[in-house]
Scaffold this active site. Sequence first.
Site, short mmCIF file in Angstrom:
data_model
loop_
_atom_site.label_atom_id
_atom_site.label_comp_id
_atom_site.label_asym_id
_atom_site.label_seq_id
_atom_site.Cartn_x
_atom_site.Cartn_y
_atom_site.Cartn_z
N SER A 2 73.44 59.64 88.81
CA SER A 2 72.04 59.26 88.66
C SER A 2 71.92 58.01 87.79
O SER A 2 71.25 57.03 88.16
CB SER A 2 71.25 60.39 88.00
OG SER A 2 71.20 61.53 88.84
N ARG A 42 66.48 56.51 80.87
CA ARG A 42 66.06 57.92 80.89
C ARG A 42 64.62 58.07 81.39
O ARG A 42 64.30 59.04 82.07
CB ARG A 42 66.20 58.55 79.50
CG ARG A 42 67.63 58.93 79.20
CD ARG A 42 67.75 60.07 78.19
NE ARG A 42 69.09 60.59 78.28
CZ ARG A 42 69.42 61.76 78.80
NH1 ARG A 42 68.51 62.58 79.25
NH2 ARG A 42 70.68 62.13 78.87
N HIS A 61 64.88 57.90 85.01
CA HIS A 61 65.51 59.14 85.50
C HIS A 61 64.48 60.26 85.65
O HIS A 61 64.56 61.07 86.57
CB HIS A 61 66.61 59.55 84.51
CG HIS A 61 67.37 60.78 84.90
ND1 HIS A 61 67.32 61.94 84.19
CD2 HIS A 61 68.19 61.02 85.96
CE1 HIS A 61 68.08 62.86 84.77
NE2 HIS A 61 68.63 62.33 85.84
#
Lengths: 209, 209
Positions: free
Chosen positions: B16, B39, B42
């Site tokens: 990812s 993040r 994500h």
Amino acid sequence: MGMDYIKDGAEIYRRSFATIRAEADLSALPGDVAGVVVRMIHACGMTDLAGDVRYDPAIVAAARAALQAGAPILCDAKMVASGVTRPRLPAGNEVLCFLDDAATPQLAATFGTTRSAAAVELWRDRIEGAVVAIGNAPTTLFHLLERLDGGWPRPAAIVGLPVGFIGAAESKAELARDSRGVPFVTLLGRRGGSAMTVAALNALADPKE
Amino acid sequence: MGMDYIKDGAEIYRRSFATIRAEADLSALPGDVAGVVVRMIHACGMTDLAGDVRYDPAIVAAARAALQAGAPILCDAKMVASGVTRPRLPAGNEVLCFLDDAATPQLAATFGTTRSAAAVELWRDRIEGAVVAIGNAPTTLFHLLERLDGGWPRPAAIVGLPVGFIGAAESKAELARDSRGVPFVTLLGRRGGSAMTVAALNALADPKE
């Protein structure tokens, strides 16, 4: 020294939903599904979501009837469980997440999968007629579909909105392709997440905007 | 009857983050801020986020030092508080949300504002040196900026990511224009939300991907 902004919560909601309905193309959606999609859009700020939504036309009636009958909500993530607005639930429904259950790490090792997927095993005794809400992990959705293929009892509805880059688009495309006879709502592609999932649940629980 | 998908959690994370770093244009960001933005991406599945991020270059060092020194995290929403990964917090930091505090409804009536904004009043005794995380309500961010203008002690950092259609873009633009001397990270426009806010907090708490 105050700034100029709207402070009335009800007015903020009203204007927000009016903006969404003015900007989003909801024309292809049944009215009850549009109500769910409006809330999903509200949770993420993106009116282009509507085009990627896939659903079974029975989703709203099925989920709402199940909740009114007292069905539990089975969640993959604590954020999802935390976010559901309890006063919208029609029967004081249980909202369950087994991610931190003591049995989950061993199940993950046994099945060689993520904790999020392994926690699905702990849904087994509660899944018949339940509302499933997956807002985080694609592996949870894949694992659930495998168990349904294996003959598990059917939940009443699946809100399938895992997010991300590895498996999210694939798991949601599979749900949209064949939901194993379960009414569902999903969003094609990488987008999704816990906030959007909570928004969908809140709309399914109560039609009030 | 298994489907073909990646079940190894560590490998899912690795792929990812590799996908995000391959697709997102992070070239304008300092390395530590890029780690936070990765993040955030994500959590929402959208690699185009990077261009809308605004930040103070001190944000990561300031927030991390505060957390290492034991600062609390003050959250506007229960989903934000629920989502913070506790093992990433360096000092068993308190994660606080006063939305359901018994005093909040009366404060909302007194100030003629939302409960989310009124709950900021209950941050007063804890805000000096704290990390503030706003992932839901624009009124919370506006109310905080007003209190800082009124002379409140400064938090160590503001993660300002309210989402939506009424006030979200405006409140974040104001934070980016003048953060009242507080290191911050925000995202221009309507996008934001609790999942993205949790992702930013988790990155600020611990640089580990």
